[in-house]
Scaffold this motif. Structure first.
Motif, PDB file in Angstrom:
ATOM      1  N   SER A  68       0.820  -1.149  -0.151  1.00 36.84           N
ATOM      2  CA  SER A  68       0.166  -0.068   0.006  1.00 36.84           C
ATOM      3  C   SER A  68       0.843   1.122  -0.026  1.00 36.84           C
ATOM      4  N   ASN A  69       0.174   2.225  -0.097  1.00 35.33           N
ATOM      5  CA  ASN A  69       1.151   3.542  -0.186  1.00 35.33           C
ATOM      6  C   ASN A  69       1.559   3.916   1.313  1.00 35.33           C
ATOM      7  N   ASP A  70       0.947   3.459   2.231  1.00 33.95           N
ATOM      8  CA  ASP A  70       1.365   3.602   3.636  1.00 33.95           C
ATOM      9  C   ASP A  70       2.145   2.387   3.985  1.00 33.95           C
ATOM     10  N   ASP A  71       2.584   1.454   3.128  1.00 32.39           N
ATOM     11  CA  ASP A  71       3.361   0.491   3.447  1.00 32.39           C
ATOM     12  C   ASP A  71       4.854   1.003   4.386  1.00 32.39           C
ATOM     13  N   GLU A  72       5.233   0.571   5.307  1.00 33.73           N
ATOM     14  CA  GLU A  72       6.497   0.820   6.031  1.00 33.73           C
ATOM     15  C   GLU A  72       7.780   0.332   5.174  1.00 33.73           C
ATOM     16  N   LEU A  73       7.372  -0.760   4.502  1.00 33.14           N
ATOM     17  CA  LEU A  73       8.201  -1.435   3.708  1.00 33.14           C
ATOM     18  C   LEU A  73       8.606  -0.961   2.209  1.00 33.14           C
ATOM     19  N   LYS A  74       7.627   0.020   2.221  1.00 37.92           N
ATOM     20  CA  LYS A  74       7.600   0.740   0.681  1.00 37.92           C
ATOM     21  C   LYS A  74       9.055   1.649   0.582  1.00 37.92           C
ATOM     22  N   ASN A  75       9.976   0.728   0.598  1.00 39.94           N
ATOM     23  CA  ASN A  75      11.237   1.545   0.682  1.00 39.94           C
ATOM     24  C   ASN A  75      12.363   0.573   0.079  1.00 39.94           C
ATOM     25  N   PHE A  76      12.293   0.416  -1.529  1.00 36.06           N
ATOM     26  CA  PHE A  76      12.907  -0.549  -2.062  1.00 36.06           C
ATOM     27  C   PHE A  76      14.535  -0.665  -1.979  1.00 36.06           C
ATOM     28  N   PRO A  77      15.304   0.601  -2.064  1.00 38.67           N
ATOM     29  CA  PRO A  77      16.710   0.275  -1.876  1.00 38.67           C
ATOM     30  C   PRO A  77      17.137  -0.212  -0.742  1.00 38.67           C
ATOM     31  N   SER A  78      16.632   0.291   0.316  1.00 36.79           N
ATOM     32  CA  SER A  78      17.008  -0.282   1.690  1.00 36.79           C
ATOM     33  C   SER A  78      16.406  -1.678   2.236  1.00 36.79           C
ATOM     34  N   SER A  79      15.219  -1.931   1.799  1.00 38.75           N
ATOM     35  CA  SER A  79      14.345  -3.060   2.360  1.00 38.75           C
ATOM     36  C   SER A  79      14.900  -4.210   1.314  1.00 38.75           C
ATOM     37  N   GLY A  80      15.182  -4.093   0.163  1.00 42.37           N
ATOM     38  CA  GLY A  80      15.766  -5.030  -0.764  1.00 42.37           C
ATOM     39  C   GLY A  80      17.422  -5.214  -0.950  1.00 42.37           C
ATOM     40  N   ALA A  81      17.980  -4.350  -0.264  1.00 41.44           N
ATOM     41  CA  ALA A  81      19.468  -4.450  -0.253  1.00 41.44           C
ATOM     42  C   ALA A  81      20.155  -5.320   0.420  1.00 41.44           C
ATOM     43  N   ILE A  82      21.399  -5.866  -0.066  1.00 42.78           N
ATOM     44  CA  ILE A  82      22.113  -6.634   0.616  1.00 42.78           C
ATOM     45  C   ILE A  82      23.331  -6.143   1.276  1.00 42.78           C
ATOM     46  N   TRP A  83      23.799  -4.899   0.723  1.00 39.82           N
ATOM     47  CA  TRP A  83      24.970  -4.537   0.946  1.00 39.82           C
ATOM     48  C   TRP A  83      25.152  -3.729   2.284  1.00 39.82           C
ATOM     49  N   CYS A  84      23.907  -3.385   2.882  1.00 36.22           N
ATOM     50  CA  CYS A  84      23.998  -2.817   4.268  1.00 36.22           C
ATOM     51  C   CYS A  84      23.466  -3.894   5.299  1.00 36.22           C
ATOM     52  N   LYS A  85      23.610  -5.021   5.214  1.00 40.71           N
ATOM     53  CA  LYS A  85      23.509  -6.064   6.235  1.00 40.71           C
ATOM     54  C   LYS A  85      24.406  -7.062   6.551  1.00 40.71           C
ATOM     55  N   LEU A  86      24.450  -7.780   7.526  1.00 42.22           N
ATOM     56  CA  LEU A  86      25.216  -8.802   7.811  1.00 42.22           C
ATOM     57  C   LEU A  86      24.654 -10.056   8.072  1.00 42.22           C
ATOM     58  N   PHE A  87      25.245 -11.417   7.295  1.00 40.91           N
ATOM     59  CA  PHE A  87      24.598 -12.512   7.521  1.00 40.91           C
ATOM     60  C   PHE A  87      25.450 -13.426   7.892  1.00 40.91           C
ATOM     61  N   LYS A  88      24.711 -14.722   8.869  1.00 37.53           N
ATOM     62  CA  LYS A  88      25.454 -15.542   9.356  1.00 37.53           C
ATOM     63  C   LYS A  88      25.874 -16.592   8.405  1.00 37.53           C
ATOM     64  N   ARG A  89      27.258 -16.913   8.499  1.00 37.04           N
ATOM     65  CA  ARG A  89      27.589 -17.728   7.007  1.00 37.04           C
ATOM     66  C   ARG A  89      27.112 -19.351   7.497  1.00 37.04           C
ATOM     67  N   SER A  90      27.045 -19.720   8.852  1.00 38.28           N
ATOM     68  CA  SER A  90      26.503 -20.911   8.969  1.00 38.28           C
ATOM     69  C   SER A  90      25.099 -21.214   8.585  1.00 38.28           C
ATOM     70  N   MET A  91      24.405 -20.311   8.534  1.00 38.35           N
ATOM     71  CA  MET A  91      23.055 -20.292   8.033  1.00 38.35           C
ATOM     72  C   MET A  91      22.989 -20.447   6.528  1.00 38.35           C
ATOM     73  N   ILE A  92      23.809 -19.674   5.772  1.00 38.25           N
ATOM     74  CA  ILE A  92      23.907 -19.927   4.078  1.00 38.25           C
ATOM     75  C   ILE A  92      24.399 -21.038   3.985  1.00 38.25           C
ATOM     76  N   GLU A  93      25.428 -21.771   4.366  1.00 38.97           N
ATOM     77  CA  GLU A  93      25.902 -23.111   4.254  1.00 38.97           C
ATOM     78  C   GLU A  93      24.970 -24.027   4.807  1.00 38.97           C
ATOM     79  N   GLU A  94      24.317 -23.949   5.876  1.00 37.45           N
ATOM     80  CA  GLU A  94      23.253 -25.011   6.313  1.00 37.45           C
ATOM     81  C   GLU A  94      22.111 -24.979   5.144  1.00 37.45           C
ATOM     82  N   HIS A  95      21.627 -24.120   4.431  1.00 32.31           N
ATOM     83  CA  HIS A  95      20.559 -23.940   3.505  1.00 32.31           C
ATOM     84  C   HIS A  95      21.046 -23.811   2.202  1.00 32.31           C
ATOM     85  N   ASN A  96      22.295 -24.068   2.071  1.00 30.13           N
ATOM     86  CA  ASN A  96      22.845 -24.086   0.734  1.00 30.13           C
ATOM     87  C   ASN A  96      22.084 -22.847  -0.119  1.00 30.13           C
TER      88      ASN A  96
END
Length: 339
Positions: free
Chosen positions: A159-187
């Protein structure tokens, strides 16, 4: 750095032809306050001397590691090569023309460890030729609830009021930190960007779906540079076939995980289909100025069942790009696809 057990964060940086921006990017990584980290530079067969710049930084700082692709793999599979080599407890991704605050990875890592998080997010500053804009935070939610919110934001807006209507930040991976064990566990891996686009959104979506706890650092630590030739701005990145393949991948993920039965996810998906169709047509015509080419793309989208169903589902669209020709173009496109 020989002892892999002391590496807290692996930062993966695919490098192609970054030009004058690479030194600023690598310079910002070289002054990180977190010492127990590695910076994996995946050289994707650059032709502009970016490889020489990378080698210079690696000679001066042992935290830099260089991987060389034997052929040009593009950004998705280059990140996958970095993931294969990564040894850190957590993984981060940086684009070769962006730059970061000196304390970025120490700040994100401390937050992850102190709060026992699978995923840590921070707002980014988006830099355009016209100026800078800081993206908003995610909604303030408990760590157990935030991953689901991130998942919804990666799928689309509601919706127009959606708090997640924020494409570059909500969809970006470059401003985040991911746990490597989870990446490997789920391939978890990035899709091949020679075949489809939005590899960052899809990776984040699949990761968030499997995450148990996520948190935020309310500081803008990452500078994402747009409109100077970055990957997402190229016509190759948004060609119609790649966009359609992205939408099919998104549809399959939602179907397999029984999320399309949720009206909110169905609406978000349908809206993403409509927005991506409009963006593709608008950008392609802006560049080529060819009505015949535009018509062939419209027919290409119309031939896909998931596109027809999305346009038929609702007579309206929630727009996220203020510069787009909104209602007029959408009404014409919807009429053609639905009839």
């Amino acid at each position: 750095m020989d002892n892999s057990s002391i590496i807290k964060v692996s930062v993966i940086v695919p490098v192609y032809n970054a030009g004058i921006y690479l030194k600023r990017c690598l310079g910002s990584l070289s002054i990180q306050t977190l010492k127990e980290m590695e910076i994996i530079l995946v050289l994707d067969c650059p032709t502009d001397g970016s490889d020489k710049v990378a080698e210079e930084f690696a000679l001066r700082d042992s935290r830099f590691r260089i991987l060389r692709n034997s052929e040009n793999l593009h950004i998705g599979n280059s990140r996958n090569e970095g993931l294969k080599a990564a040894k850190g407890e957590y993984v981060a991704f940086c684009d070769h023309d962006d730059y970061v605050a000196p304390n970025m990875y120490e700040t994100l890592y401390r937050c992850a460890v102190n709060l026992e998080l699978d995923l840590v997010c921070s707002p980014a500053v988006i830099i355009r030729n016209s100026g800078e804009r800081q993206m908003k935070d995610y909604p303030s939610l408990p760590p157990e609830s935030l991953p689901f919110s991130i998942l919804k934001g990666a799928v689309g807006t509601s919706s127009n009021d959606d708090e997640l209507k924020n494409f570059p930040s909500s969809g970006a991976i470059w401003c985040k930190l991911f746990k490597r064990s989870m990446i490997e566990e789920h391939n978890l891996r990035f899709v091949d960007t020679k075949k489809l686009t939005a590899e960052d959104l899809l990776f984040l979506m699949e990761y968030a779906y499997r995450s148990h706890r996520a948190g935020q650092v309310h500081k803008p630590l990452y500078r994402h540079v747009l409109e100077i030739g970055n990957t997402g701005a190229t016509l190759s990145y948004i060609n119609p076939d790649k966009i359609i393949n992205y939408l099919k991948y998104l549809y399959d993920f939602l179907s397999v995980n029984s999320l399309l039965s949720d009206p909110d996810f169905r609406f978000r998906f349908n809206n993403t289909v409509k927005i991506q169709s409009l963006i593709t047509l608008h950008r392609d015509y802006t560049f080529h100025k060819s009505p015949l080419r535009l018509w062939s793309i419209v027919k290409r989208f119309k031939s896909e069942r998931i596109v027809r169903e999305a346009f038929q589902a609702s007579p309206s669209c929630i727009f996220i790009h203020p510069t787009m020709i909104r209602g007029f173009l959408f009404k014409i496109l919807r009429f053609i696809i639905c009839h």
